[in-house]
Scaffold this motif. Structure first.
Motif, PDB file in Angstrom:
ATOM      1  N   MET A 115       2.878   0.744   3.421  1.00 33.27           N
ATOM      2  CA  MET A 115       4.343   0.689   3.451  1.00 33.27           C
ATOM      3  C   MET A 115       4.989   1.899   2.781  1.00 33.27           C
ATOM      4  SD  MET A 115       5.296  -3.303   2.840  1.00 33.27           S
ATOM      5  CE  MET A 115       5.181  -4.492   4.189  1.00 33.27           C
ATOM      6  N   TRP A 116       4.240   2.588   1.915  1.00 32.49           N
ATOM      7  CA  TRP A 116       4.805   3.764   1.244  1.00 32.49           C
ATOM      8  C   TRP A 116       4.237   5.059   1.813  1.00 32.49           C
ATOM      9  CZ3 TRP A 116       3.525  -0.846  -0.878  1.00 32.49           C
ATOM     10  CH2 TRP A 116       4.592  -1.578  -1.434  1.00 32.49           C
ATOM     11  N   SER A 117       3.478   4.924   2.902  1.00 29.35           N
ATOM     12  CA  SER A 117       2.996   6.080   3.664  1.00 29.35           C
ATOM     13  C   SER A 117       2.401   7.156   2.757  1.00 29.35           C
ATOM     14  CB  SER A 117       4.163   6.662   4.484  1.00 29.35           C
ATOM     15  OG  SER A 117       3.703   7.450   5.528  1.00 29.35           O
ATOM     16  N   LYS A 118       1.500   6.724   1.895  1.00 31.90           N
ATOM     17  CA  LYS A 118       0.861   7.641   0.939  1.00 31.90           C
ATOM     18  C   LYS A 118       0.034   8.686   1.682  1.00 31.90           C
ATOM     19  CE  LYS A 118      -2.731   6.268  -1.354  1.00 31.90           C
ATOM     20  NZ  LYS A 118      -3.640   5.582  -2.312  1.00 31.90           N
ATOM     21  N   HIS A 119      -0.041   9.862   1.103  1.00 34.79           N
ATOM     22  CA  HIS A 119      -0.811  10.940   1.713  1.00 34.79           C
ATOM     23  C   HIS A 119      -2.268  10.514   1.898  1.00 34.79           C
ATOM     24  CE1 HIS A 119      -2.006  14.991   2.770  1.00 34.79           C
ATOM     25  NE2 HIS A 119      -2.980  14.933   1.858  1.00 34.79           N
ATOM     26  N   GLY A 120      -2.754  10.663   3.132  1.00 30.99           N
ATOM     27  CA  GLY A 120      -4.134  10.304   3.442  1.00 30.99           C
ATOM     28  C   GLY A 120      -4.320   8.854   3.837  1.00 30.99           C
ATOM     29  N   ILE A 121      -3.241   8.054   3.743  1.00 28.61           N
ATOM     30  CA  ILE A 121      -3.381   6.631   4.052  1.00 28.61           C
ATOM     31  C   ILE A 121      -3.710   6.398   5.518  1.00 28.61           C
ATOM     32  CG2 ILE A 121      -0.958   6.210   4.621  1.00 28.61           C
ATOM     33  CD1 ILE A 121      -3.079   3.860   2.505  1.00 28.61           C
ATOM     34  N   TRP A 122      -3.230   7.332   6.383  1.00 33.12           N
ATOM     35  CA  TRP A 122      -3.403   7.115   7.822  1.00 33.12           C
ATOM     36  C   TRP A 122      -4.779   7.528   8.324  1.00 33.12           C
ATOM     37  CZ3 TRP A 122      -0.116   3.732   8.406  1.00 33.12           C
ATOM     38  CH2 TRP A 122       1.187   3.835   7.921  1.00 33.12           C
ATOM     39  N   ASP A 123      -5.631   7.963   7.419  1.00 33.74           N
ATOM     40  CA  ASP A 123      -7.023   8.187   7.817  1.00 33.74           C
ATOM     41  C   ASP A 123      -7.761   6.864   7.978  1.00 33.74           C
ATOM     42  OD1 ASP A 123      -6.609  10.898   7.754  1.00 33.74           O
ATOM     43  OD2 ASP A 123      -7.246  11.110   5.660  1.00 33.74           O
ATOM     44  N   ASN A 124      -7.167   5.827   7.458  1.00 32.92           N
ATOM     45  CA  ASN A 124      -7.761   4.490   7.559  1.00 32.92           C
ATOM     46  C   ASN A 124      -7.296   3.834   8.863  1.00 32.92           C
ATOM     47  OD1 ASN A 124      -8.209   1.631   7.287  1.00 32.92           O
ATOM     48  ND2 ASN A 124      -8.515   1.963   5.087  1.00 32.92           N
ATOM     49  N   ASP A 125      -8.237   3.577   9.767  1.00 30.69           N
ATOM     50  CA  ASP A 125      -7.893   3.001  11.071  1.00 30.69           C
ATOM     51  C   ASP A 125      -7.234   1.634  10.936  1.00 30.69           C
ATOM     52  OD1 ASP A 125      -9.025   5.239  12.096  1.00 30.69           O
ATOM     53  OD2 ASP A 125     -10.847   4.270  12.855  1.00 30.69           O
ATOM     54  N   ASP A 126      -7.719   0.842  10.004  1.00 27.14           N
ATOM     55  CA  ASP A 126      -7.164  -0.509   9.848  1.00 27.14           C
ATOM     56  C   ASP A 126      -5.696  -0.460   9.441  1.00 27.14           C
ATOM     57  OD1 ASP A 126      -9.608  -1.591  10.486  1.00 27.14           O
ATOM     58  OD2 ASP A 126     -10.283  -1.712   8.393  1.00 27.14           O
ATOM     59  N   TYR A 127      -5.368   0.475   8.562  1.00 33.22           N
ATOM     60  CA  TYR A 127      -3.980   0.601   8.139  1.00 33.22           C
ATOM     61  C   TYR A 127      -3.081   1.039   9.303  1.00 33.22           C
ATOM     62  CZ  TYR A 127      -5.376   0.109   3.230  1.00 33.22           C
ATOM     63  OH  TYR A 127      -5.851  -0.372   2.036  1.00 33.22           O
ATOM     64  N   VAL A 128      -3.592   1.939  10.122  1.00 33.02           N
ATOM     65  CA  VAL A 128      -2.813   2.402  11.287  1.00 33.02           C
ATOM     66  C   VAL A 128      -2.518   1.233  12.223  1.00 33.02           C
ATOM     67  CG1 VAL A 128      -2.874   3.842  13.357  1.00 33.02           C
ATOM     68  CG2 VAL A 128      -3.677   4.765  11.177  1.00 33.02           C
ATOM     69  N   ILE A 129      -3.557   0.481  12.550  1.00 35.35           N
ATOM     70  CA  ILE A 129      -3.391  -0.650  13.472  1.00 35.35           C
ATOM     71  C   ILE A 129      -2.458  -1.697  12.880  1.00 35.35           C
ATOM     72  CG2 ILE A 129      -4.610  -2.551  14.595  1.00 35.35           C
ATOM     73  CD1 ILE A 129      -7.049  -0.660  14.792  1.00 35.35           C
ATOM     74  N   GLU A 130      -2.662  -1.990  11.595  1.00 37.01           N
ATOM     75  CA  GLU A 130      -1.828  -3.003  10.952  1.00 37.01           C
ATOM     76  C   GLU A 130      -0.366  -2.563  10.900  1.00 37.01           C
ATOM     77  OE1 GLU A 130      -1.826  -5.676   6.860  1.00 37.01           O
ATOM     78  OE2 GLU A 130      -2.586  -3.625   6.810  1.00 37.01           O
ATOM     79  N   ALA A 131      -0.126  -1.300  10.578  1.00 33.64           N
ATOM     80  CA  ALA A 131       1.248  -0.804  10.459  1.00 33.64           C
ATOM     81  C   ALA A 131       1.971  -0.865  11.804  1.00 33.64           C
ATOM     82  CB  ALA A 131       1.237   0.626   9.926  1.00 33.64           C
ATOM     83  N   VAL A 132       1.300  -0.431  12.849  1.00 30.47           N
ATOM     84  CA  VAL A 132       1.936  -0.417  14.172  1.00 30.47           C
ATOM     85  C   VAL A 132       2.188  -1.841  14.656  1.00 30.47           C
ATOM     86  CG1 VAL A 132       1.621   0.216  16.587  1.00 30.47           C
ATOM     87  CG2 VAL A 132       1.001   1.833  14.785  1.00 30.47           C
ATOM     88  N   GLN A 133       1.214  -2.714  14.498  1.00 33.34           N
ATOM     89  CA  GLN A 133       1.394  -4.098  14.943  1.00 33.34           C
ATOM     90  C   GLN A 133       2.483  -4.805  14.135  1.00 33.34           C
ATOM     91  OE1 GLN A 133      -2.528  -5.816  14.729  1.00 33.34           O
ATOM     92  NE2 GLN A 133      -3.112  -5.033  16.757  1.00 33.34           N
ATOM     93  N   TYR A 134       2.552  -4.504  12.855  1.00 39.89           N
ATOM     94  CA  TYR A 134       3.608  -5.077  12.012  1.00 39.89           C
ATOM     95  C   TYR A 134       4.987  -4.627  12.509  1.00 39.89           C
ATOM     96  CZ  TYR A 134       6.510  -5.775   7.837  1.00 39.89           C
ATOM     97  OH  TYR A 134       7.506  -6.141   6.970  1.00 39.89           O
ATOM     98  N   MET A 135       5.103  -3.338  12.818  1.00 39.50           N
ATOM     99  CA  MET A 135       6.370  -2.797  13.308  1.00 39.50           C
ATOM    100  C   MET A 135       6.751  -3.425  14.649  1.00 39.50           C
ATOM    101  SD  MET A 135       7.274   1.208  14.124  1.00 39.50           S
ATOM    102  CE  MET A 135       5.873   1.342  15.236  1.00 39.50           C
ATOM    103  N   VAL A 136       5.792  -3.548  15.548  1.00 42.18           N
ATOM    104  CA  VAL A 136       6.059  -4.115  16.874  1.00 42.18           C
ATOM    105  C   VAL A 136       6.515  -5.568  16.760  1.00 42.18           C
ATOM    106  CG1 VAL A 136       4.981  -4.809  19.050  1.00 42.18           C
ATOM    107  CG2 VAL A 136       4.528  -2.542  18.105  1.00 42.18           C
ATOM    108  N   LEU A 137       5.832  -6.344  15.948  1.00 41.89           N
ATOM    109  CA  LEU A 137       6.191  -7.759  15.793  1.00 41.89           C
ATOM    110  C   LEU A 137       7.564  -7.915  15.139  1.00 41.89           C
ATOM    111  CD1 LEU A 137       2.762  -9.277  14.694  1.00 41.89           C
ATOM    112  CD2 LEU A 137       3.924  -9.604  16.876  1.00 41.89           C
TER     113      LEU A 137
END
Length: 475
Positions: A115-137
């Motif tokens: 949620m705070w988009s920390k540097h390097g956080i998006w290297d984690n695939d699970d976080y990417v999927i969770e963030a996008v699905q959370y936004m879509v829902l």
């Protein structure tokens, strides 16, 4: 909110020390943060101090934390004398501070690391999927196929995760293709950059996919598609594609859609045939609709009363080089024209009756017609009234004689009667033969004493009027 009654003695002492630091402006005891760093798991003293800082001093509850970015949170901690904790215990990792303060909320996923988009956080695939699905829902989208219809750049900014695109070369398509693999095509996401592909073939394929999708969504048939022009593409939201890929020419786009070729002579001819057939079909549907609106069963009566339909059918019939009746029959209707039901009249009968002196009204009664039809028949077959003598240049009317020779009607008719000249009387005029009447008039004017007396009297009157006028001027 933290509760004093739920704390152990050690946490109460740590909280008391933090309050002394805030009130007195002094520092924490020596090695206070060093001892905290050596602990494993949740650091309870840091947890109590952090929550006290956020909840009691800044009035920030855990559900409000996503509204703050990392820089703002760091400023809050520094301003409240917790810079030592940040540097020593958590090595300036604000997200770890929050995880330590609210472990239950992170476990329940009420708070999430990304949620705070920390540097390097998006290297984690699970976080990417969770963030996008959370936004879509959260946007209320429950069907994956609806995703391309939204403007996701604005929504990524709204949720504070716009820099997630940095991992995907700033491509919306690449992002959603990663989260929902195989569910989308690059052309589904309407951004201008999608047309700029290294391969022109790929650009054409993207255009084809988008056209197919839009045409399917709008339930367009092949006939509807071939009739599309630039305006039609604009209404469908395809004008950018048309200008970028097909030079703004709708024919090129339609050719590629149907035949997967560009500027192929044979396919262009085929396309023109399709367009012509579609136009004819559309026109036929319009004609049928018009006919059904004015018909009674399968019959059409008094079509002239509906001027709009009549003129439209007349134009269509002229375009096809047929009569209105034939055009109507092609669509299964019968055109009942009053003109077609009139009794056929032999023109010779009209001629004979008119020559015998019958009027148009009398002729119409005898032949079961009307005067207007008889008059039109005379104009059509004889060039006018049968009583008009031919050739017309050899004859002259009474009015023309009166104007030319200054004689009255009675005198002219007297000459005709006395000499037995030709006398043709029509509805409007009386015709006399020039070679007979004109010499007779000239001789009459030359020899008739009464006529001379009239001329003399007229001449004297004119002279008298002129002399009176001159006397008045002199006086």
């Amino acid at each position: 909110m933290i509760s004093l009654f739920d704390m152990e003695t050690e946490q109460l002492k740590a909280l008391a020390q933090y309050r002394d630091v805030l009130e007195s402006g002094s520092s924490f005891k020596k090695n206070f943060w060093k001892h905290e760093k050596e602990k494993n798991g949740i650091r309870l003293n840091c947890q109590v101090i952090t929550r006290y800082c956020l909840e009691y001093i800044e009035a920030i509850t855990y559900d409000m934390l996503p509204k703050y970015n990392l820089k703002q949170l760091k400023e809050i901690f520094v301003n409240n004398r917790l810079s030592g904790m940040l540097q020593t215990v958590f090595e300036n990792d604000i997200v770890n501070v929050l995880i330590n303060a609210y472990p239950k909320q992170f476990d329940k996923r009420e708070l999430r690391e990304w949620m705070w988009s920390k540097h390097g956080i998006w290297d984690n695939d699970d976080y990417v999927i969770e963030a996008v699905q959370y936004m879509v829902l959260n946007e209320g989208i429950r069907r994956v196929e609806l995703i391309p219809k939204y403007d996701w750049k604005k929504r990524l900014l709204k949720y504070g995760i716009y820099n997630i695109l940095s991992r995907f070369d700033w491509s919306i398509y690449n992002l959603f293709d990663f989260v929902y693999p195989g569910r989308f095509h690059p052309s589904d996401f309407r951004y201008r950059a999608k047309w700029k592909t290294p391969s022109i073939h790929q650009s054409y394929e993207n255009a084809y996919h988008l056209m197919e999708k839009i045409f399917t969504e709008n339930q367009l048939t092949d006939d509807d598609i071939v009739l599309l022009n630039s305006t039609g593409f604009r209404k469908l939201g395809l004008i950018s594609m048309l200008h970028s890929i097909f030079d703004g020419k709708s024919e090129k786009a339609k050719e590629y859609y149907f035949y997967k070729t560009i500027s192929n002579v044979e396919n262009k001819k085929k396309l023109q045939l399709l367009i012509q057939k579609a136009k004819t079909k559309k026109e036929n549907e319009a004609i049928k609709k018009r006919l059904s609106a004015v018909s009674t069963g399968k019959y059409l009566y008094n079509l002239h009363s509906n001027s709009g339909t009549y003129s439209y059918l007349k134009r269509c019939a002229e375009k096809r080089n047929i009569k209105i009746g034939d055009l109507v029959e092609q669509f299964g209707y019968v055109y009942k024209s009053s003109r077609a039901e009139h009794k056929k009249i032999n023109p010779k009968q009209v001629w004979d009756l008119r020559i015998n002196g019958h009027t148009y009204v009398e002729i119409a009664k005898k032949l079961g017609s009307n005067p207007t039809s008889i008059s039109n028949m005379c104009k059509q077959h004889f060039g006018g009234d049968p009583l008009i003598p031919r050739p017309i240049d050899d004859y002259i009317t009474i009015q023309e004689l009166m104007d030319s020779y200054h004689m009255d009607h009675k005198t002219i008719m007297k000459l005709v009667t006395q000499n037995g000249f030709e006398n043709h009387f029509t509805i409007r005029n009386r015709y006399l033969k020039k070679s007979e009447i004109i010499p007779s008039i000239l001789e009459y004017k030359k020899n008739n004493l009464q006529h001379k007396a009239l001329l003399n009297r007229y001449g004297q009157n004119q002279l008298l009027q002129q002399s009176c006028a001159s006397d008045l001027l002199i006086g």
